[in-house]
Design an enzyme around this catalytic site. Structure first.
Site, PDB file in Angstrom:
ATOM      1  N   LYS A  12       1.855 -22.020  -3.282  1.00 44.75           N
ATOM      2  CA  LYS A  12       0.625 -22.797  -3.414  1.00 44.75           C
ATOM      3  C   LYS A  12      -0.610 -21.885  -3.331  1.00 44.75           C
ATOM      4  CE  LYS A  12      -0.166 -25.695   0.305  1.00 44.75           C
ATOM      5  NZ  LYS A  12      -1.544 -25.800   0.731  1.00 44.75           N
ATOM      6  N   ARG A 112     -12.859 -31.182   8.372  1.00 46.55           N
ATOM      7  CA  ARG A 112     -12.487 -29.797   8.739  1.00 46.55           C
ATOM      8  C   ARG A 112     -13.697 -28.864   8.633  1.00 46.55           C
ATOM      9  NH1 ARG A 112      -7.033 -28.617   5.581  1.00 46.55           N
ATOM     10  NH2 ARG A 112      -7.253 -26.630   6.658  1.00 46.55           N
ATOM     11  N   SER A 161      -9.631 -15.706   8.710  1.00 48.32           N
ATOM     12  CA  SER A 161      -9.342 -16.759   7.735  1.00 48.32           C
ATOM     13  C   SER A 161      -9.316 -16.190   6.324  1.00 48.32           C
ATOM     14  CB  SER A 161     -10.394 -17.869   7.825  1.00 48.32           C
ATOM     15  OG  SER A 161     -10.326 -18.683   6.673  1.00 48.32           O
ATOM     16  N   ASP A 308       0.644 -20.445   9.053  1.00 49.33           N
ATOM     17  CA  ASP A 308       1.276 -21.656   8.512  1.00 49.33           C
ATOM     18  C   ASP A 308       2.706 -21.864   9.017  1.00 49.33           C
ATOM     19  OD1 ASP A 308      -0.984 -22.400   7.176  1.00 49.33           O
ATOM     20  OD2 ASP A 308      -0.388 -21.484   5.277  1.00 49.33           O
ATOM     21  N   ARG A 381       3.212 -29.800   7.126  1.00 48.71           N
ATOM     22  CA  ARG A 381       4.017 -28.805   7.865  1.00 48.71           C
ATOM     23  C   ARG A 381       4.601 -29.397   9.157  1.00 48.71           C
ATOM     24  NH1 ARG A 381       3.316 -24.705   4.399  1.00 48.71           N
ATOM     25  NH2 ARG A 381       1.193 -24.313   3.695  1.00 48.71           N
TER      26      ARG A 381
HETATM   27  C1  S3P Z   1      -4.694 -20.304   3.142  1.00 49.64           C
HETATM   28  C2  S3P Z   1      -5.125 -19.722   4.295  1.00 49.64           C
HETATM   29  C3  S3P Z   1      -4.841 -20.278   5.623  1.00 49.64           C
HETATM   30  C4  S3P Z   1      -3.667 -21.246   5.577  1.00 49.64           C
HETATM   31  C5  S3P Z   1      -3.773 -22.224   4.458  1.00 49.64           C
HETATM   32  C6  S3P Z   1      -3.858 -21.508   3.121  1.00 49.64           C
HETATM   33  C7  S3P Z   1      -5.067 -19.678   1.859  1.00 49.64           C
HETATM   34  O1  S3P Z   1      -5.984 -20.988   6.082  1.00 49.64           O
HETATM   35  O2  S3P Z   1      -3.543 -21.929   6.798  1.00 49.64           O
HETATM   36  O3  S3P Z   1      -2.638 -23.061   4.456  1.00 49.64           O
HETATM   37  O4  S3P Z   1      -4.469 -20.013   0.826  1.00 49.64           O
HETATM   38  O5  S3P Z   1      -5.952 -18.823   1.868  1.00 49.64           O
HETATM   39  P1  S3P Z   1      -7.166 -20.224   6.856  1.00 49.64           P
HETATM   40  O6  S3P Z   1      -7.613 -19.142   5.976  1.00 49.64           O
HETATM   41  O7  S3P Z   1      -8.240 -21.242   7.067  1.00 49.64           O
HETATM   42  O8  S3P Z   1      -6.538 -19.761   8.136  1.00 49.64           O
END
Ligand code: S3P
Length: 431
Positions: A12, A112, A161, A308, A381
């Protein structure tokens, strides 16, 4: 036991990036294979709203990129549904386009935190105004008045992040000079890899990730490996449930995504990896056999690498032989639901002694699980983790709200049923 081989759905996180880069680029991009996960469809809807033509051909998505100059101001809100990655990455991309747009969200995403992207994108010169709940000016819907060029930025991420890093990197393509993003703890590097594949000058330097303003050109085909975070559910099921042997094929093995395998190895799991390709994104096979697990102590610095996989790691801890402690989990409170709360509630109902010694920590007494009626809290999840817990448990487990798996893995329960003994996994319609 779970036995057999499986190809999990396309990753994804990589799909979101391929669609956004393909929309900005000149040339046709074939994204192969394209998943039926709801979140990826949301990103595709966003670029369609900007006038990018696309079509499905067999398992591939074809995007007709004509360069950023050809993107059109959207005529309506760009709806991101429940997909945080769609909203945060698209905000970065739209900050650098010379038109106004508005990103809207479903209620769970509208709660969020978005300040984390709004602050750096505003520092680059975009005007972003939220009009969210209780008049919060950082919450969706986000009205974006993009601008080109944006101001180049040197930014140290206050939270680890990948979404925030990626929003800045997409915006930095439209900046007036090189930008640098400094990560105190490394996060997944799919955006860096994807933008480089589309010809951007992006490099990891000792002082941060440096990116030059760049026009993108499609490399033609982007192959999407299986989602390692989806594979994690089957890896843990294979380790926990006696008599199991699971082979996962074509799984993404990007080192920034598979720290969970190292952690499970630390718990005593024996995991065999075979890398088959190391193109834009490495992929290969993962083979696991059931194994008794030792308890885990997880440090805060390790959390970004397994962000995740924490819910399924909690299930592994619940079956380990001793007390596990996981620290530094605060970001889990800001996912589709508060994943500390949803997992503590679910595992507790299944008879696990699990406490929260601090706001961002859990302590889990391993031992075993008993079937119960549990709740997904509308979080994919949590639902999939509790399903694995249910297979490992004595007795029957029912998961309320399990259909939320459509967000990332619509066929999850069918795949689980295929590997489990007949009748062990029952879908609602087979009740
Ligand atoms: C993601 C980053 C993560 C992850 C999310 C997908 C991404 O979030 O938890 O499922 O695709 O960059 P954060 O960057 O907010 O930690």
């Amino acid at each position: 036991m779970v036995k057999g081989s499986l190809s999990v759905p396309p990753d994804k996180a990589i799909c979101h990036r391929a669609v956004l880069a393909g929309a900005l680029a000149e040339g046709t991009t074939r994204i192969q294979p394209w998943p039926d996960a709801e979140d990826c469809q949301r990103t595709l809807d966003v670029v369609k709203g900007l006038g990018v033509a696309s079509s499905l051909r067999g398992a591939s998505l074809i995007l007709e990129g004509k360069g950023w100059q050809a993107l059109q101001a959207p005529k309506a809100d760009l709806f991101c549904g429940e997909s945080g990655t769609t909203l945060r990455l698209a905000a970065g991309m739209l900050a650098g386009q010379p038109f106004a747009s508005r990103l809207s969200a479903a209620p769970s995403l509208a709660r969020r935190p978005m300040r984390r992207i709004v602050t750096p994108l505003q520092a680059m010169g975009a005007r972003i105004t939220g009009s969210g709940a209780a008049g919060d000016e950082s919450l969706p819907p986000l009205a974006i008045e993009g601008r080109r060029p944006l101001k180049a930025l040197h930014y140290t991420l206050p939270v680890a992040s990948a979404q925030v890093k990626s929003a800045i990197l997409f915006a930095a393509l439209a900046a007036d000079g090189p930008s640098t993003v400094v990560e105190l703890h490394p996060t997944r590097d799919h955006t860096e890899r994807m933008l480089a594949a589309f010809g951007a000058d992006v490099q990891r330097k000792p002082d941060g990730i440096r990116i030059e303003p760049s026009a993108l050109r499609s490399p033609g085909e982007i192959r999407i490996p299986g989602d390692s975070s989806s594979a994690a559910f089957f890896v843990v099921a294979g380790l926990l449930i006696p008599g199991s042997e699971v082979l996962l094929e074509g799984v993404g093995l990007n080192p920034t995504r598979i720290a969970f395998l190292r952690i499970l190895e630390r718990m005593g799991g024996r995991i065999h990896l075979a890398v088959e390709s190391s193109g834009v994104e490495p992929y290969g096979q993962i083979l696991v056999r059931s194994q008794p697990l030792q308890p885990l102590t997880l440090k805060p610095t390790e959390v970004p690498g397994v962000i995740d996989e924490l819910p399924i790691l909690m299930v592994a801890c619940a079956c380990a032989s001793g007390t596990s402690e996981l620290w530094g989990l605060s970001e889990l409170r800001f996912k589709e639901t508060d994943r500390i709360a949803s997992m503590v509630a679910g595992l507790r109902k299944m008879g696990v002694s699990i406490t929260e010694p601090e706001h961002d920590a859990v302590r889990i007494e391993g031992g075993g699980l008993t079937g119960a009626l549990v709740d997904s809290a509308d979080d994919h999840r949590t639902a999939m983790s509790l399903a694995v817990a249910g297979l490992a448990a004595k007795g029957t487990t029912r998961i309320a709200g399990a259909e939320c798996v459509r967000k990332s893995y619509p066929g999850f329960f069918l795949d689980l049923a295929r590997l489990a003994p007949p009748g062990a996994v029952r879908l609602p319609e087979s009740d």
